[in-house]
Design an enzyme around this catalytic site. Structure first.
Site, PDB file in Angstrom:
ATOM      1  N   ARG A 195      -6.416  53.148 -52.986  1.00 16.07           N
ATOM      2  CA  ARG A 195      -7.100  53.416 -53.003  1.00 16.07           C
ATOM      3  C   ARG A 195      -7.369  53.585 -51.147  1.00 16.07           C
ATOM      4  O   ARG A 195      -6.829  55.053 -51.104  1.00 16.07           O
ATOM      5  CB  ARG A 195      -8.151  53.794 -53.156  1.00 16.07           C
ATOM      6  CG  ARG A 195      -8.807  53.546 -55.055  1.00 16.07           C
ATOM      7  CD  ARG A 195      -9.781  52.994 -55.519  1.00 16.07           C
ATOM      8  NE  ARG A 195      -9.774  51.805 -55.406  1.00 16.07           N
ATOM      9  CZ  ARG A 195     -10.551  51.846 -54.025  1.00 16.07           C
ATOM     10  NH1 ARG A 195     -11.599  51.867 -53.077  1.00 16.07           N
ATOM     11  NH2 ARG A 195     -11.311  50.340 -54.504  1.00 16.07           N
TER      12      ARG A 195
ATOM     13  N   THR B 103       3.359  45.154 -56.253  1.00 16.49           N
ATOM     14  CA  THR B 103       2.950  46.011 -57.490  1.00 16.49           C
ATOM     15  C   THR B 103       4.212  46.149 -58.145  1.00 16.49           C
ATOM     16  O   THR B 103       5.173  45.352 -58.427  1.00 16.49           O
ATOM     17  CB  THR B 103       2.613  47.893 -56.851  1.00 16.49           C
ATOM     18  OG1 THR B 103       4.059  48.684 -56.479  1.00 16.49           O
ATOM     19  CG2 THR B 103       2.027  47.795 -55.577  1.00 16.49           C
TER      20      THR B 103
ATOM     21  N   LYS C 184      10.035  44.355 -59.416  1.00 18.17           N
ATOM     22  CA  LYS C 184      11.684  44.619 -59.693  1.00 18.17           C
ATOM     23  C   LYS C 184      12.403  45.318 -60.452  1.00 18.17           C
ATOM     24  O   LYS C 184      13.259  45.242 -60.347  1.00 18.17           O
ATOM     25  CB  LYS C 184      11.909  43.672 -61.733  1.00 18.17           C
ATOM     26  CG  LYS C 184      11.444  42.110 -61.826  1.00 18.17           C
ATOM     27  CD  LYS C 184      12.175  41.864 -63.001  1.00 18.17           C
ATOM     28  CE  LYS C 184       9.893  41.289 -63.497  1.00 18.17           C
ATOM     29  NZ  LYS C 184       9.200  41.368 -63.675  1.00 18.17           N
TER      30      LYS C 184
ATOM     31  N   GLU D 280      12.390  36.682 -54.791  1.00 18.66           N
ATOM     32  CA  GLU D 280      12.647  35.834 -55.642  1.00 18.66           C
ATOM     33  C   GLU D 280      11.877  35.545 -56.847  1.00 18.66           C
ATOM     34  O   GLU D 280      12.321  35.481 -57.728  1.00 18.66           O
ATOM     35  CB  GLU D 280      12.146  34.550 -54.892  1.00 18.66           C
ATOM     36  CG  GLU D 280      12.064  33.374 -55.741  1.00 18.66           C
ATOM     37  CD  GLU D 280      13.559  33.030 -55.752  1.00 18.66           C
ATOM     38  OE1 GLU D 280      13.409  32.685 -57.093  1.00 18.66           O
ATOM     39  OE2 GLU D 280      14.222  31.744 -55.060  1.00 18.66           O
TER      40      GLU D 280
ATOM     41  N   VAL E 108      12.721  37.085 -60.949  1.00 22.60           N
ATOM     42  CA  VAL E 108      12.827  35.836 -61.295  1.00 22.60           C
ATOM     43  C   VAL E 108      12.342  35.053 -62.138  1.00 22.60           C
ATOM     44  O   VAL E 108      12.029  34.046 -60.448  1.00 22.60           O
ATOM     45  CB  VAL E 108      14.585  36.101 -61.873  1.00 22.60           C
ATOM     46  CG1 VAL E 108      14.423  35.399 -63.122  1.00 22.60           C
ATOM     47  CG2 VAL E 108      15.253  37.449 -61.510  1.00 22.60           C
TER      48      VAL E 108
ATOM     49  N   ALA F 219       8.669  34.321 -61.717  1.00 19.62           N
ATOM     50  CA  ALA F 219       7.383  34.101 -60.380  1.00 19.62           C
ATOM     51  C   ALA F 219       8.093  33.305 -59.553  1.00 19.62           C
ATOM     52  O   ALA F 219       8.913  33.364 -58.103  1.00 19.62           O
ATOM     53  CB  ALA F 219       6.453  33.421 -61.500  1.00 19.62           C
TER      54      ALA F 219
ATOM     55  N   LEU G 197       9.542  29.918 -59.319  1.00 19.76           N
ATOM     56  CA  LEU G 197      10.187  28.968 -59.378  1.00 19.76           C
ATOM     57  C   LEU G 197      11.471  29.515 -58.486  1.00 19.76           C
ATOM     58  O   LEU G 197      12.527  30.419 -58.225  1.00 19.76           O
ATOM     59  CB  LEU G 197      11.520  28.822 -61.054  1.00 19.76           C
ATOM     60  CG  LEU G 197      10.272  28.556 -61.817  1.00 19.76           C
ATOM     61  CD1 LEU G 197      10.901  28.638 -62.655  1.00 19.76           C
ATOM     62  CD2 LEU G 197       9.778  27.058 -61.322  1.00 19.76           C
TER      63      LEU G 197
ATOM     64  N   GLY H 107      -3.556  38.256 -68.330  1.00 18.68           N
ATOM     65  CA  GLY H 107      -2.739  38.058 -67.605  1.00 18.68           C
ATOM     66  C   GLY H 107      -0.719  37.732 -67.954  1.00 18.68           C
ATOM     67  O   GLY H 107       0.328  38.231 -66.653  1.00 18.68           O
TER      68      GLY H 107
ATOM     69  N   ASP I 148      11.925  43.267 -69.933  1.00 16.61           N
ATOM     70  CA  ASP I 148      11.275  42.633 -68.460  1.00 16.61           C
ATOM     71  C   ASP I 148      12.686  41.783 -68.775  1.00 16.61           C
ATOM     72  O   ASP I 148      13.702  41.451 -67.497  1.00 16.61           O
ATOM     73  CB  ASP I 148      10.332  42.027 -68.751  1.00 16.61           C
ATOM     74  CG  ASP I 148       9.885  41.351 -67.366  1.00 16.61           C
ATOM     75  OD1 ASP I 148       9.156  42.003 -67.107  1.00 16.61           O
ATOM     76  OD2 ASP I 148       9.331  40.349 -67.676  1.00 16.61           O
TER      77      ASP I 148
ATOM     78  N   LYS J 175      15.351  40.614 -65.833  1.00 16.41           N
ATOM     79  CA  LYS J 175      16.101  39.165 -65.055  1.00 16.41           C
ATOM     80  C   LYS J 175      17.122  38.924 -65.016  1.00 16.41           C
ATOM     81  O   LYS J 175      17.510  38.701 -64.239  1.00 16.41           O
ATOM     82  CB  LYS J 175      14.861  38.897 -65.166  1.00 16.41           C
ATOM     83  CG  LYS J 175      13.750  38.873 -64.981  1.00 16.41           C
ATOM     84  CD  LYS J 175      12.303  38.105 -65.740  1.00 16.41           C
ATOM     85  CE  LYS J 175      10.986  38.187 -65.467  1.00 16.41           C
ATOM     86  NZ  LYS J 175       9.700  37.412 -66.141  1.00 16.41           N
TER      87      LYS J 175
END
Ligand code: ADP
Ligand code: ASP
Ligand code: MG
Length: 814
Positions: free
Chosen positions: A507, A554, A578, A605, A608, A610, A612, A663, A677, A681
């Site tokens: 917004r 996002t 991604k 990074e 794939v 998060a 790591l 989440g 997903d 990756k």
């Protein structure tokens, strides 16, 4: 005898005038003092504005006059002079004269250079009178002396040349007999031999003071201004600039010629031969050390002493095949300019002799063009040369230092630093003395260029990163918090100055060139302007800050579609989104290519595993010459969570709902459960391993029920999970019977990739994978049997934010 000069700001308010009087009073205890003053700050500009208005028949000149009057009377009142009627009468008389002059200009519609000099002289005449009278009023031994009676020049109005023989004699004669302890002289103004009013050029009060200092052979000239010395670069444009302690006459001259306004360029000339040092001091901060300009050798760590810039430059290019090898072109060119009294600021000639480039003041461009085209009209008609090309809105930036000639590679460093920041260089000149390297760039790039070069040559240890974050949901918010918490550490330990210069949610958006205050970022964002993706890009681009990084937090495909635009502006991209990396191969390659071409890192990074370090490790393996043969991985924190919690005493629907609530899934859980997903990756890992591959090339064996696969909304999908519980229990029962665990596995082998649910036996490294952990096994030429394994939390806002943070720091360490 002491000579001091106070500039416009120093005499710009009653408070500052009191400071000046304090300084003078102190000096006058031991010495006779000559004090040269400028007009009250901004008055010379206002006088010229009023003159132009009157000339243009614009009655607004009366308002401008009234403003000038008010400014002076305010000061007079605050200095408590209003009670003295002779003083008021004198000021009134001067202002009436000024008003009559403006009325005259209005009537005849003309403002000649001669009248202009007469007009601006009121500024210094008034300020010197007010200061001297104030001092007298306070019982000090002070007098003002009109320097028009002392300084004698030719009739070159607006920038007259001084007749030193007469001027020096006048100054010596006057000061030999003057009995007052303090003499206030108006700077800048003078008279010709035939009594016309002249001036020494804008900023010329410095010059007046230097002429007086030389004529009286004083020990030192002090120039008091509004900054604490001559800075490494313009402090108004570069916050990190700092005062130079000592600098040579040549360096100071070079810096001032190239725009360091703190010293009017000719000021050094009169004092140079007599070896009188110039001390630049700050009226607003008298205790600061300031800068000493002298011929003393200075030792400094950097061969570059300062960086300066001149704006409003036009570049003229004379070119044509008819110029090659034929003498006389340059002579005719420069003669033409000299006849027009046009000053050439910079010259470069291509070694081919095919073109000559000149930098001049933009205001002279039209006159220069028509004069040069007229000089060469014959050659132009014969197509031997082209009509002169004029480019505007340019600026010159110059690196200055006596010692630069003894150091290799400074110009290389200068140009590569500018290039890395996407600053286009239009022309380059290096003086034969090698005290100066200058480049012509776009006016709109000046601030960025000065900041980048300053960082490179004067703050080599700190690097400023400016991040623009879009998406401040779960992960974005964590990222902002982490940045806030770590800023100090990064500055102290990694020499990275990290600023959040832009923030946006769907917004609102907010920007700050100085960096958004992260303690109140939420309120600031709420009060920000309406957000659009293009608006965010345009603002980021317009700020034009060095080392800018766009951070995409996002999962939005339109945001991903803008990376190309960012990279083309040399703005780095850090993304946990991604979509771009797993989009069509051509687009992925394009982004990689743009990143190289525009020297703008593109890091992802967190696409794939998060936080790591999976992609970074893969890149390092490849960069060091290894080759990936296969990859086996569990890459979905959400699917892992689901299958670690699903068994014969839970319901598949409940487990998926819980994963969504915590989440761990995308807002649409089908993206995780359908394997898309994970496929994205492994696709990214395959591509980063050097293989050309698209999403369709990945074999995806679904484990969802048919109706689950066909559902057309999220709600619908959840319903199928309830309905098809038996199907999912069947998957679990089979694995249990085989003493296996269900894991959703991604594989890359021999250039092919696949994803799917597998039953993993208890001797396999995947068997004990807990919670939302991810694991990746790289089999490479160097790790053929025992793979390199990376394992750990592969989902969650905190770890994803720290992965993004690590990418940002990677840019900083670049
Ligand atoms: P004064 O009215 O005292 O003569 P000026 O405005 O002419 O003051 O000169 C001081 C200003 O010069 C500073 O406020 C600053 O904006 C500008 N400036 C440009 N380059 C430099 C520099 N390298 N060091 C210090 N000041 C600079
Ligand atoms: N008042 C003049 C100017 O503004 C001279 C000076 O301040 O040095 O240019
Ligand atoms: Mg000045």
């Amino acid at each position: 005898m002491k000579v001091l000069k106070f500039g416009g700001t120093s005499v710009g308010s009653s408070k500052n005038i009191n400071n000046v009087i304090g300084i003078l009073e102190n000096y006058a205890k031991k010495n006779k003092v000559v004090c040269v003053v400028s007009a009250v700050g901004g008055i010379t500009d206002k006088l010229l504005v009023a003159g132009k208005q009157a000339q243009n028949k614009d009655t607004a000149y009366i308002d401008t006059f009234n403003l000038i009057k008010d400014i002076h009377f305010n000061i007079v009142n605050e200095l408590n002079l209003e009670k003295s009627s002779p003083i008021i009468a004198f000021i009134d008389e001067k202002l009436n004269e000024l008003k009559s002059l403006l009325d005259g200009i209005f009537l005849i519609n003309e403002l000649s250079p001669k009248t202009s000099d007469k007009l601006v002289s009121f500024g210094e005449l008034l300020s010197s009178y007010i200061i001297a009278e104030t001092m007298k009023n306070r019982g000090l031994s002070a007098e003002s002396k009109n320097s028009q009676e002392l300084m004698v020049t030719n009739s070159n109005f607006t920038k007259a040349e001084v007749d030193y023989a007469i001027t020096n004699k006048n100054l010596q004669a006057y000061f030999n007999t003057a009995s007052q302890q303090i003499t206030i002289l108006p700077g800048f103004i003078s008279k010709s031999k035939i009594e016309e009013q002249t001036t020494l050029g804008r900023g010329g009060s410095d010059f007046t003071a230097a002429i007086v200092a030389a004529a009286l052979k004083v020990e030192q000239l002090e120039i008091w201004t509004d900054v604490s010395g001559m800075f490494t670069t313009n402090p108004k444009l570069v916050k990190q600039a700092y005062p130079i302690e000592k600098i040579s006459y040549q360096e100071a001259m070079e810096l001032s010629h190239f725009g360091a306004k703190v010293l009017y360029p000719p000021t050094v000339q009169p004092v140079l031969d007599l070896n009188i040092p110039i001390h630049i001091k700050n009226t607003l901060e008298p205790e600061a050390a300031g800068t000493i300009i002298s011929n003393e050798e200075t030792i400094s760590t950097s061969p570059v002493k300062g960086i300066s810039n001149i704006g409003n430059i036009a570049l003229l290019t004379l070119q044509g095949s008819g110029m090659i090898g034929i003498p006389g072109f340059s002579k005719r060119l420069f003669e033409t300019l000299s006849q027009e009294k046009i000053n050439v600021i910079l010259i470069t000639q291509a070694s081919s002799e095919h073109s000559i480039c000149l930098g001049i003041d933009e205001n002279d461009a039209e006159v220069a063009k028509s004069a040069i085209d007229a000089t060469f009209d014959n050659e132009i008609a014969l197509h031997k040369i082209d009509p002169i090309i004029v480019e505007k809105d340019l600026s010159i930036i110059a690196l200055v230092g006596d010692n630069m000639k003894n150091h290799q590679g400074i110009s290389g460093k200068m140009f590569s630093t500018l290039g890395k920041n996407n600053i286009n260089i239009r022309a380059i000149a290096q003086g034969a003395s090698e005290k100066n390297i200058s480049a012509v760039i776009l006016q709109s790039d000046v601030k960025k260029a000065l900041n980048t070069l300053h960082e490179q040559f004067f703050e080599s240890k700190t690097k400023q990163l400016n991040v623009f974050i879009t998406g401040v949901g779960n992960v974005g918010e964590k990222l902002v918090e982490q940045i806030k918490q770590q800023r100090k550490y990064l500055k102290e330990n990694l020499k990275i100055n990290l600023r959040v210069a832009g923030l946006s949610n769907s917004r609102k958006m907010v920007f700050s060139e100085e960096g958004i205050d992260l303690t109140h970022w939420k309120e600031q964002l709420e009060n920000g302007e309406q957000a659009t993706l293009d608006g965010f890009f345009e603002n980021t681009k317009a700020l034009n800050l060095r080392n800018s990084i766009f951070v995409d937090v996002t999962a939005n495909k339109y945001v991903a579609g803008l990376y190309e635009k960012y990279l083309r502006q040399s703005i780095g991209v850090v993304a946990c989104n991604k979509i771009a990396c797993s989009s069509d191969y051509g687009n992925y390659k394009l982004l990689k290519r743009l990143s190289l071409k525009y020297n703008a890192p593109y890091l992802f990074e967190t696409n794939v595993g998060a936080g790591l370090p999976i992609i970074d490790t893969l890149n390092n393996l490849i960069a060091s010459g290894d080759k990936i043969t296969s990859i086996h991985a569990v890459l979905s924190g959400s699917l892992n969570f689901v299958f670690n919690n699903f068994n014969d005493s839970t319901k598949f629907y409940d487990v998926v709902k819980q994963a969504a609530a915590e989440g761990y899934t995308e807002p649409d859980p089908r993206i995780d459960l359908s394997g898309v997903d994970v496929a994205r990756k492994i696709l990214i890992l395959a591509r980063e391993s050097g293989v050309e591959m698209n999403l369709e090339d990945i074999e995806n064996t679904p484990f969802l029920s048919d109706s689950g696969m066909k559902s057309d909304s999220v709600d619908d999908f959840y319903q199928t999970l309830i309905k098809d519980e038996a199907h999912y229990q069947g998957l679990y029962a089979s694995a249990k019977a085989n003493h296996c665990q269900l894991k959703y596995v991604a594989q890359f082998n021999d250039g092919k990739a696949s994803v799917g649910l597998q039953e993993i036996p208890n001797d396999h490294p995947f068997y004990n994978l807990k919670g939302k952990d991810n694991i990746v096994m790289f089999y490479t030429q160097r790790y053929p049997e025992q793979p390199m394994i990376i394992k750990g939390a592969g989902a969650g806002a905190d770890v994803t934010a720290s992965g993004l943070f690590a990418d940002i720091i990677r840019v900083g360490n670049d």
